[in-house]
Scaffold this active site. Structure first.
Site, PDB file in Angstrom:
ATOM      1  N   LYS A 186      14.929  -1.474 -14.230  1.00 54.21           N
ATOM      2  CA  LYS A 186      14.397  -0.584 -15.269  1.00 54.21           C
ATOM      3  C   LYS A 186      13.238  -1.336 -15.933  1.00 54.21           C
ATOM      4  O   LYS A 186      13.443  -2.224 -16.750  1.00 54.21           O
ATOM      5  CB  LYS A 186      15.494  -0.289 -16.305  1.00 54.21           C
ATOM      6  CG  LYS A 186      15.338   0.990 -17.076  1.00 54.21           C
ATOM      7  CD  LYS A 186      14.159   1.166 -17.980  1.00 54.21           C
ATOM      8  CE  LYS A 186      14.049   0.371 -19.234  1.00 54.21           C
ATOM      9  NZ  LYS A 186      12.790   0.655 -19.985  1.00 54.21           N
ATOM     10  N   PRO A 187      11.988  -0.992 -15.549  1.00 53.50           N
ATOM     11  CA  PRO A 187      10.851  -1.639 -16.202  1.00 53.50           C
ATOM     12  C   PRO A 187      10.625  -1.040 -17.587  1.00 53.50           C
ATOM     13  O   PRO A 187      11.185   0.011 -17.901  1.00 53.50           O
ATOM     14  CB  PRO A 187       9.681  -1.292 -15.275  1.00 53.50           C
ATOM     15  CG  PRO A 187      10.083  -0.013 -14.610  1.00 53.50           C
ATOM     16  CD  PRO A 187      11.591   0.005 -14.535  1.00 53.50           C
ATOM     17  N   GLU A 189       8.988   1.235 -20.206  1.00 51.69           N
ATOM     18  CA  GLU A 189       8.333   2.534 -20.010  1.00 51.69           C
ATOM     19  C   GLU A 189       6.813   2.406 -20.142  1.00 51.69           C
ATOM     20  O   GLU A 189       6.059   3.207 -19.588  1.00 51.69           O
ATOM     21  CB  GLU A 189       8.873   3.541 -21.028  1.00 51.69           C
ATOM     22  CG  GLU A 189       8.375   4.940 -20.748  1.00 51.69           C
ATOM     23  CD  GLU A 189       9.064   5.999 -21.564  1.00 51.69           C
ATOM     24  OE1 GLU A 189       9.485   7.027 -20.983  1.00 51.69           O
ATOM     25  OE2 GLU A 189       9.186   5.826 -22.793  1.00 51.69           O
ATOM     26  N   SER A 220      16.066   2.611 -24.831  1.00 52.82           N
ATOM     27  CA  SER A 220      17.230   3.054 -25.612  1.00 52.82           C
ATOM     28  C   SER A 220      18.110   4.035 -24.844  1.00 52.82           C
ATOM     29  O   SER A 220      19.296   4.155 -25.149  1.00 52.82           O
ATOM     30  CB  SER A 220      16.771   3.663 -26.936  1.00 52.82           C
ATOM     31  OG  SER A 220      15.834   4.672 -26.675  1.00 52.82           O
ATOM     32  N   VAL A 243      17.572  -6.973 -28.611  1.00 55.40           N
ATOM     33  CA  VAL A 243      18.132  -6.216 -27.484  1.00 55.40           C
ATOM     34  C   VAL A 243      19.016  -7.130 -26.631  1.00 55.40           C
ATOM     35  O   VAL A 243      20.050  -6.692 -26.102  1.00 55.40           O
ATOM     36  CB  VAL A 243      17.022  -5.520 -26.652  1.00 55.40           C
ATOM     37  CG1 VAL A 243      17.615  -4.822 -25.436  1.00 55.40           C
ATOM     38  CG2 VAL A 243      16.264  -4.507 -27.512  1.00 55.40           C
ATOM     39  N   GLY A 244      18.650  -8.414 -26.550  1.00 55.99           N
ATOM     40  CA  GLY A 244      19.505  -9.380 -25.841  1.00 55.99           C
ATOM     41  C   GLY A 244      20.919  -9.391 -26.409  1.00 55.99           C
ATOM     42  O   GLY A 244      21.912  -9.385 -25.671  1.00 55.99           O
ATOM     43  N   GLU A 262      16.583 -13.858 -20.902  1.00 55.15           N
ATOM     44  CA  GLU A 262      15.419 -14.644 -21.310  1.00 55.15           C
ATOM     45  C   GLU A 262      14.822 -13.963 -22.525  1.00 55.15           C
ATOM     46  O   GLU A 262      14.282 -12.853 -22.428  1.00 55.15           O
ATOM     47  CB  GLU A 262      14.393 -14.797 -20.198  1.00 55.15           C
ATOM     48  CG  GLU A 262      13.319 -15.792 -20.646  1.00 55.15           C
ATOM     49  CD  GLU A 262      12.361 -16.216 -19.560  1.00 55.15           C
ATOM     50  OE1 GLU A 262      12.804 -16.423 -18.414  1.00 55.15           O
ATOM     51  OE2 GLU A 262      11.165 -16.347 -19.859  1.00 55.15           O
ATOM     52  N   CYS A 296       6.437 -15.201 -23.843  1.00 57.84           N
ATOM     53  CA  CYS A 296       7.618 -15.843 -24.427  1.00 57.84           C
ATOM     54  C   CYS A 296       7.450 -17.353 -24.527  1.00 57.84           C
ATOM     55  O   CYS A 296       8.033 -17.978 -25.396  1.00 57.84           O
ATOM     56  CB  CYS A 296       8.871 -15.466 -23.651  1.00 57.84           C
ATOM     57  SG  CYS A 296       8.741 -15.775 -21.897  1.00 57.84           S
ATOM     58  N   GLU A 394       9.208 -15.189 -34.277  1.00 54.94           N
ATOM     59  CA  GLU A 394       8.329 -15.012 -33.116  1.00 54.94           C
ATOM     60  C   GLU A 394       7.334 -13.890 -33.433  1.00 54.94           C
ATOM     61  O   GLU A 394       7.743 -12.779 -33.781  1.00 54.94           O
ATOM     62  CB  GLU A 394       9.153 -14.635 -31.878  1.00 54.94           C
ATOM     63  CG  GLU A 394       8.283 -14.455 -30.653  1.00 54.94           C
ATOM     64  CD  GLU A 394       9.069 -14.125 -29.388  1.00 54.94           C
ATOM     65  OE1 GLU A 394       9.883 -13.188 -29.430  1.00 54.94           O
ATOM     66  OE2 GLU A 394       8.863 -14.803 -28.374  1.00 54.94           O
ATOM     67  N   ILE A 395       6.037 -14.193 -33.335  1.00 56.35           N
ATOM     68  CA  ILE A 395       5.016 -13.181 -33.656  1.00 56.35           C
ATOM     69  C   ILE A 395       4.631 -12.409 -32.398  1.00 56.35           C
ATOM     70  O   ILE A 395       4.396 -11.218 -32.442  1.00 56.35           O
ATOM     71  CB  ILE A 395       3.782 -13.859 -34.304  1.00 56.35           C
ATOM     72  CG1 ILE A 395       4.214 -14.518 -35.626  1.00 56.35           C
ATOM     73  CG2 ILE A 395       2.658 -12.854 -34.511  1.00 56.35           C
ATOM     74  CD1 ILE A 395       3.125 -15.338 -36.318  1.00 56.35           C
TER      75      ILE A 395
HETATM   76  P1  NDP Z   1      12.424  -4.930 -26.125  1.00 58.59           P
HETATM   77  O1  NDP Z   1      13.418  -6.006 -26.078  1.00 58.59           O
HETATM   78  O2  NDP Z   1      12.740  -3.691 -26.877  1.00 58.59           O
HETATM   79  O3  NDP Z   1      11.993  -4.481 -24.641  1.00 58.59           O
HETATM   80  C1  NDP Z   1      12.245  -5.230 -23.464  1.00 58.59           C
HETATM   81  C2  NDP Z   1      12.857  -4.335 -22.396  1.00 58.59           C
HETATM   82  O4  NDP Z   1      14.112  -3.853 -22.845  1.00 58.59           O
HETATM   83  C3  NDP Z   1      12.042  -3.090 -22.070  1.00 58.59           C
HETATM   84  O5  NDP Z   1      12.223  -2.741 -20.714  1.00 58.59           O
HETATM   85  C4  NDP Z   1      12.685  -2.042 -22.946  1.00 58.59           C
HETATM   86  O6  NDP Z   1      12.423  -0.733 -22.474  1.00 58.59           O
HETATM   87  C5  NDP Z   1      14.144  -2.419 -22.820  1.00 58.59           C
HETATM   88  N1  NDP Z   1      15.008  -1.971 -23.906  1.00 58.59           N
HETATM   89  C6  NDP Z   1      14.678  -1.610 -25.170  1.00 58.59           C
HETATM   90  N2  NDP Z   1      15.785  -1.253 -25.870  1.00 58.59           N
HETATM   91  C7  NDP Z   1      16.837  -1.399 -25.036  1.00 58.59           C
HETATM   92  C8  NDP Z   1      18.253  -1.195 -25.164  1.00 58.59           C
HETATM   93  N3  NDP Z   1      18.799  -0.792 -26.297  1.00 58.59           N
HETATM   94  N4  NDP Z   1      19.027  -1.442 -24.106  1.00 58.59           N
HETATM   95  C9  NDP Z   1      18.510  -1.883 -22.950  1.00 58.59           C
HETATM   96  N5  NDP Z   1      17.188  -2.072 -22.756  1.00 58.59           N
HETATM   97  C10 NDP Z   1      16.352  -1.854 -23.787  1.00 58.59           C
HETATM   98  O7  NDP Z   1      11.080  -5.552 -26.692  1.00 58.59           O
HETATM   99  P2  NDP Z   1       9.917  -4.771 -27.472  1.00 58.59           P
HETATM  100  O8  NDP Z   1       9.177  -4.062 -26.471  1.00 58.59           O
HETATM  101  O9  NDP Z   1      10.416  -3.928 -28.594  1.00 58.59           O
HETATM  102  O10 NDP Z   1       9.183  -6.004 -28.165  1.00 58.59           O
HETATM  103  C11 NDP Z   1       9.685  -6.486 -29.419  1.00 58.59           C
HETATM  104  C12 NDP Z   1       9.650  -7.984 -29.492  1.00 58.59           C
HETATM  105  O11 NDP Z   1      10.429  -8.545 -28.437  1.00 58.59           O
HETATM  106  C13 NDP Z   1       8.289  -8.589 -29.308  1.00 58.59           C
HETATM  107  O12 NDP Z   1       7.581  -8.580 -30.505  1.00 58.59           O
HETATM  108  C14 NDP Z   1       8.629  -9.966 -28.834  1.00 58.59           C
HETATM  109  O13 NDP Z   1       8.929 -10.766 -29.955  1.00 58.59           O
HETATM  110  C15 NDP Z   1       9.895  -9.773 -28.017  1.00 58.59           C
HETATM  111  N6  NDP Z   1       9.643  -9.708 -26.551  1.00 58.59           N
HETATM  112  C16 NDP Z   1       9.926 -10.807 -25.819  1.00 58.59           C
HETATM  113  C17 NDP Z   1       9.664 -10.810 -24.466  1.00 58.59           C
HETATM  114  C18 NDP Z   1       9.944 -11.998 -23.623  1.00 58.59           C
HETATM  115  O14 NDP Z   1       9.301 -12.174 -22.576  1.00 58.59           O
HETATM  116  N7  NDP Z   1      10.923 -12.840 -23.944  1.00 58.59           N
HETATM  117  C19 NDP Z   1       9.073  -9.644 -23.789  1.00 58.59           C
HETATM  118  C20 NDP Z   1       8.871  -8.497 -24.654  1.00 58.59           C
HETATM  119  C21 NDP Z   1       9.144  -8.562 -25.990  1.00 58.59           C
HETATM  120  P3  NDP Z   1      11.214   0.152 -23.099  1.00 58.59           P
HETATM  121  O15 NDP Z   1      10.065  -0.797 -23.296  1.00 58.59           O
HETATM  122  O16 NDP Z   1      10.991   1.177 -22.070  1.00 58.59           O
HETATM  123  O17 NDP Z   1      11.732   0.692 -24.385  1.00 58.59           O
END
Ligand code: NDP
Length: 499
Positions: A186-187, A189, A220, A243-244, A262, A296, A394-395
């Site tokens: 699931k990438p 969106e 979500s 979300v982790g 991660e 990250c 984390e910004i």
């Molecule tokens: P999210 O954690 O929301 O998104 C990462 C992935 O998880 C996306 O595929 C997203 O889908 C999916 N996702 C979102 N909500 C859920 C859920 N409840 N259950 C399962 N999967 C879910 O990150 P954000 O896009 O909101 O970014 C917010 C912050 O997260 C950033 O500011 C940054 O600090 C951090 N981040 C860290 C990353 C890393 O590489 N460690 C990468 C991205 C963000 P969809 O996008 O389709 O909603």
């Protein structure tokens, strides 16, 4: 024909994608339209899958796993598919790079480099598929022989973020496939195109139907359905810490699926007075600006020795002013657009908070107008104290906070003063200082007199709240296996019940 940017024609109409289950394309769902973050025109339309689609995808992956069409092959046969996929990626490099730029906003030169890294991931994993093995125990006495078998975990759910849509995918998929697992991806969106293109490449490389499935839609609904699914054996998640945590809860409340996580980072970059300061300033500028800091492992906390701090910050500011921000299709561009509108707001809010809490902007600190997209100038804050928000959270943007230290112990304590432990970097000509710091700072990835170097041969992952488990390298294949201990009696049984 739509407008052309630096020889690349922007799409006249958005490219439409279906989703991929059991070796075939499906569609006929509501569509999500994605605008290019750099050009603000619609570029892709992807399916909003339903929870039933997730069930179908997991069922296809389950069937493909149980009938051993993939895990039952010799490692060499799996390697052959991975090597053909590597070649398929190489051949479609320009296409993949273009869609990465259009959906993510990263510079084309960087996207091409990332795709080369992805080819290397497939090649490395192909080698690992051949070499994956367990252990034997030939020392248990003449009447007993022991073995430890490495077996694939089963059906893996893979949730990837928008910052490196293809790179993070390829740092996981070939290693998961090398282990013999099947998967449902699931990438985000926001950036689904290249995950779907990979489906086509893998099918062309001869991957059996049902082994790689892709469902698209929001985190979500579709992401969550995958985290809660009782028939997913392992979930690999890369994204926010929030979300982790929800993945951990979902695992506990469903089938206790194994987790690979991660998550975030607040990564230190330590510069000693004896470092080559020109090199270090270049490394620091790169470490915070690469991928607009939406990374990250970006080095977002500069910890510099006080005796050279002012000189170093001035040197760094001069370099940061020269970073070329703009249209990612310009081959000269070094920093592209902010990928999502939400992330743009988040970064600008952190900059405002840094100013309000009393930190001093040395360079940047503002949004930039470059065409129709969202751009932020690489920003350096000085006079940051450890309790400030920008020092702790984390910004995920091109915003660097600078701190000063007097002693080695102080530098190490500052570096460890975070809940995260993803990556760290140290710059010094004194090998003792560099090694001390490397041994005592808690982080999963370390760089000495460099930053973000290295390939898929070594493992990646975090300490502390940056995550669980490792990706890439041989450990990145073993992560998707479980160990089975086997004992074989080769002698006369000494009976428990006397005859
Ligand atoms: P999210 O954690 O929301 O998104 C990462 C992935 O998880 C996306 O595929 C997203 O889908 C999916 N996702 C979102 N909500 C859920 C859920 N409840 N259950 C399962 N999967 C879910 O990150 P954000 O896009 O909101 O970014 C917010 C912050 O997260 C950033 O500011 C940054 O600090 C951090 N981040 C860290 C990353 C890393 O590489 N460690 C990468 C991205 C963000 P969809 O996008 O389709 O909603």
């Amino acid at each position: 024909m739509h407008e052309t940017r630096h020889g690349v024609a922007l799409p006249e109409t958005p490219r439409e994608f279906g989703f991929f289950i059991n070796g075939g394309w499906r569609g006929d769902r509501d569509l999500f339209e994605r605008n290019s973050p750099s050009h603000d025109i619609p570029v892709t339309r992807t399916s909003r899958c339903t929870p039933e689609d997730v069930n179908d995808a997991v069922a296809a992956a389950r069937e493909a796993f149980e009938d051993r069409r993939w895990s039952g092959l010799a490692g060499g046969a799996r390697a052959a598919v991975l090597l053909r996929a590597a070649e398929g990626i190489r051949q479609r490099r320009e296409e993949i790079a273009t869609w990465e730029v259009l959906e993510n906003g990263k510079p084309i030169s960087q996207a091409r480099g990332e795709i080369d890294h992805c080819v290397a991931c497939f090649e490395t994993a192909a080698g690992a598929a051949r070499l994956l093995h367990g252990e034997s125990f030939n020392n248990l006495g003449d009447s007993l022989f022991g073995m430890v078998l490495r077996e694939p975990v089963g059906v893996v759910g893979l949730i990837t973020p928008w910052n490196f849509p293809f790179l993070i995918l390829c740092e996981r998929v070939p290693f998961i496939l090398a282990s013999g697992c099947t998967l449902v991806v699931k990438p985000s969106e926001m950036t689904s195109a290249t995950t779907l293109i990979l489906a086509d490449i893998l099918a062309g490389a001869g991957l059996p139907a049902g082994v790689y499935n892709v469902v698209t839609g929001t985190g979500s609904s579709i992401g969550r359905a995958l985290t809660e699914h009782p028939d997913v054996d392992m979930l690999s998640f890369t994204g926010s810490t929030a979300v982790g945590r929800s993945c951990v809860r979902a695992s506990a409340d469903s089938n206790l699926k194994k987790l690979g996580l991660e998550l975030g980072g607040k990564n230190p970059i330590i510069v000693f007075a004896d470092a080559n300061l020109e090199d270090a300033a270049d490394g620091v500028a790169f470490g915070i600006s690469f991928n607009t800091g939406q990374c990250c492992v970006s080095s977002s906390r500069l910890i510099v020795e006080r005796s050279v701090a002012e000189k170093f910050e001035n040197l760094l500011a001069e370099k940061m002013k020269k970073i070329r921000v703009g249209d990612p299709f310009d081959p000269q561009t070094q920093v592209g657009a902010i990928t999502t509108a939400a992330q743009n707001d988040t970064i600008l809010n952190y900059i405002a908070k840094g100013k309000a809490e009393g930190a001093r902007v040395v360079v940047g600190g503002n949004a930039l107008q470059c065409g129709g997209g969202r751009f932020i100038a690489p920003t350096l804050f000085s006079g940051v104290t450890p309790s400030m928000t920008i020092a702790r959270e984390e910004i995920f943007g091109p915003v660097l906070s600078s701190f000063h230290f007097d002693t080695l112990d102080e530098a190490i304590a500052m570096a460890n003063d975070t809940v995260y432990g993803l990556a760290a970097s140290v710059w010094s000509r004194n090998i003792n200082h560099a090694l001390d710091v490397t041994r005592r700072v808690r982080a999963g990835r370390f760089w000495v007199n460099t930053i973000m170097a290295g390939g898929p041969e070594t493992p990646t992952g975090g300490f502390k709240q940056s995550g669980w488990g490792r990706e890439t390298g041989l450990l990145g294949v073993e992560e998707y296996t479980q160990a089975k201990s086997v004992h074989i009696d080769t002698g006369e049984r000494s009976h428990w019940i006397s005859s």
